[in-house]
Design a protein around this motif. Sequence first.
Motif, mmCIF file in Angstrom:
data_model
loop_
_atom_site.group_PDB
_atom_site.id
_atom_site.type_symbol
_atom_site.label_atom_id
_atom_site.label_comp_id
_atom_site.label_asym_id
_atom_site.label_seq_id
_atom_site.Cartn_x
_atom_site.Cartn_y
_atom_site.Cartn_z
ATOM 1 N N SER A 197 -3.922 5.600 3.977
ATOM 2 C CA SER A 197 -3.696 4.549 3.454
ATOM 3 C C SER A 197 -4.360 3.712 2.442
ATOM 4 O O SER A 197 -6.030 3.487 2.343
ATOM 5 C CB SER A 197 -3.385 2.813 4.047
ATOM 6 O OG SER A 197 -1.923 3.812 5.356
ATOM 7 N N TYR A 198 -3.768 3.637 1.142
ATOM 8 C CA TYR A 198 -4.947 3.150 -0.058
ATOM 9 C C TYR A 198 -3.979 1.497 -0.469
ATOM 10 O O TYR A 198 -2.567 1.873 -0.986
ATOM 11 C CB TYR A 198 -4.883 4.089 -1.032
ATOM 12 C CG TYR A 198 -5.300 5.076 -1.220
ATOM 13 C CD1 TYR A 198 -7.168 5.026 -0.737
ATOM 14 C CD2 TYR A 198 -5.313 6.381 -0.592
ATOM 15 C CE1 TYR A 198 -7.901 5.757 -0.034
ATOM 16 C CE2 TYR A 198 -6.075 7.380 0.113
ATOM 17 C CZ TYR A 198 -7.802 7.208 0.285
ATOM 18 O OH TYR A 198 -7.817 7.487 1.159
ATOM 19 N N SER A 199 -4.367 0.935 -0.892
ATOM 20 C CA SER A 199 -3.608 -0.263 -1.668
ATOM 21 C C SER A 199 -2.883 -0.037 -2.877
ATOM 22 O O SER A 199 -4.240 0.241 -3.673
ATOM 23 C CB SER A 199 -5.218 -1.425 -1.499
ATOM 24 O OG SER A 199 -5.414 -2.369 0.303
ATOM 25 N N ILE A 222 -4.243 3.181 -7.181
ATOM 26 C CA ILE A 222 -5.211 2.959 -6.169
ATOM 27 C C ILE A 222 -6.049 3.113 -6.815
ATOM 28 O O ILE A 222 -6.490 3.811 -7.565
ATOM 29 C CB ILE A 222 -4.351 3.425 -5.042
ATOM 30 C CG1 ILE A 222 -4.506 5.618 -5.617
ATOM 31 C CG2 ILE A 222 -2.617 3.806 -4.814
ATOM 32 C CD1 ILE A 222 -4.295 5.972 -3.750
ATOM 33 N N HIS A 271 1.146 -1.181 0.201
ATOM 34 C CA HIS A 271 0.042 -0.069 -0.029
ATOM 35 C C HIS A 271 1.094 1.332 -0.284
ATOM 36 O O HIS A 271 1.464 1.479 0.466
ATOM 37 C CB HIS A 271 -0.650 -0.050 1.163
ATOM 38 C CG HIS A 271 0.060 0.547 2.829
ATOM 39 N ND1 HIS A 271 -0.279 -0.872 3.395
ATOM 40 C CD2 HIS A 271 0.318 1.875 3.201
ATOM 41 C CE1 HIS A 271 1.001 -0.167 4.228
ATOM 42 N NE2 HIS A 271 0.387 1.281 4.147
#
Length: 327
Positions: free
Chosen positions: A58-60, A72, A43
């Motif tokens: 937070s972004y995977s 993302i 991420h």
Amino acid sequence: MRASATWTDAVIESIHDLTPTVREFRIRPADGQGVPRHEPGSHLQVQLLVGGRPQQRSYSLVGEPDGQSWRIAVKRLDDGRGGSRAMWQLAAGDRLQLSGPHNHFPLDLNAPAYLLVAGGIGITPLLGMAQTLAGRCAQSGRPLRMLYGVRSEAELAYGEALQACLGPRLHAAVDARIDFAAEIAALPAGAQMYVCGPVPMLDAARHAWEASGRPATDLRYETFGNSGRFAPQAFRVRIPRHALDITVPADCSLLDALELAGVEAVSDCKRGECGLCTLDVLALDGEIDHRDVFLSEHEKQGNRRLCACVSRVVGSVTLDSSYRPDL
């Protein structure tokens, strides 16, 4: 209060709407250099202005890396804490600060079988896992199956990409509950299950896995702390050690509200997984909406602690911070 991170200037290369509520962002370094490879489950941390205040989300990372840019996908949540709304206001060409890639959800490539389970936007880290495993499992004969739960067919983000790599090994559960007990019972010994989705889905998966008697280490999961039993609403918090009495707005986390009030709280994941931000509950007038996956069911029922990064309260609560005056 978090460990320092290295931040990189980046620019949004393109934006693509995947579903009515999910938008994909393709991002590249502002200096034009290629991006480092990332492993499935990684991420990025993104710095955003939310309500005029700098915050991190937070972004995977989605899909297999191409060496040129990161992808993302962000689901718009109008009743969330504002991060998704801030992302949806960005346009191609806008700049932002990134940190990463980081990986707290690594994929073990040596398991004898796999079950991947996604709920809604939880598909983002699992797409890359599915693409990585599809060819490997087909060549080795190892079982691989993915369950993808969504409210409607219109919300099947990356459905075509998943169908292309998995074929009949993909099962979409549209507006239907997943029978975790039956799915787990069908797995061979040593199989691993990877789950990403809302807290109620993770709770159901964990309970079924524990009931099956399988090793806890073979269940891997990641969550997002925006789902609970109650809709977000403002609540009152008292911190006697700081002589504070504050109200946490509906669109703000308890952790952020404490930090804005000058209360330093240790934290890391901000997803309700690591437990670093847990605080002791001294008194409760109402009900705690535990949205974490760190505390056990027994601990949640006892209401002696809560995870400040994701959990909320209906009513009011008195908490004990980690602050101690110098002697």
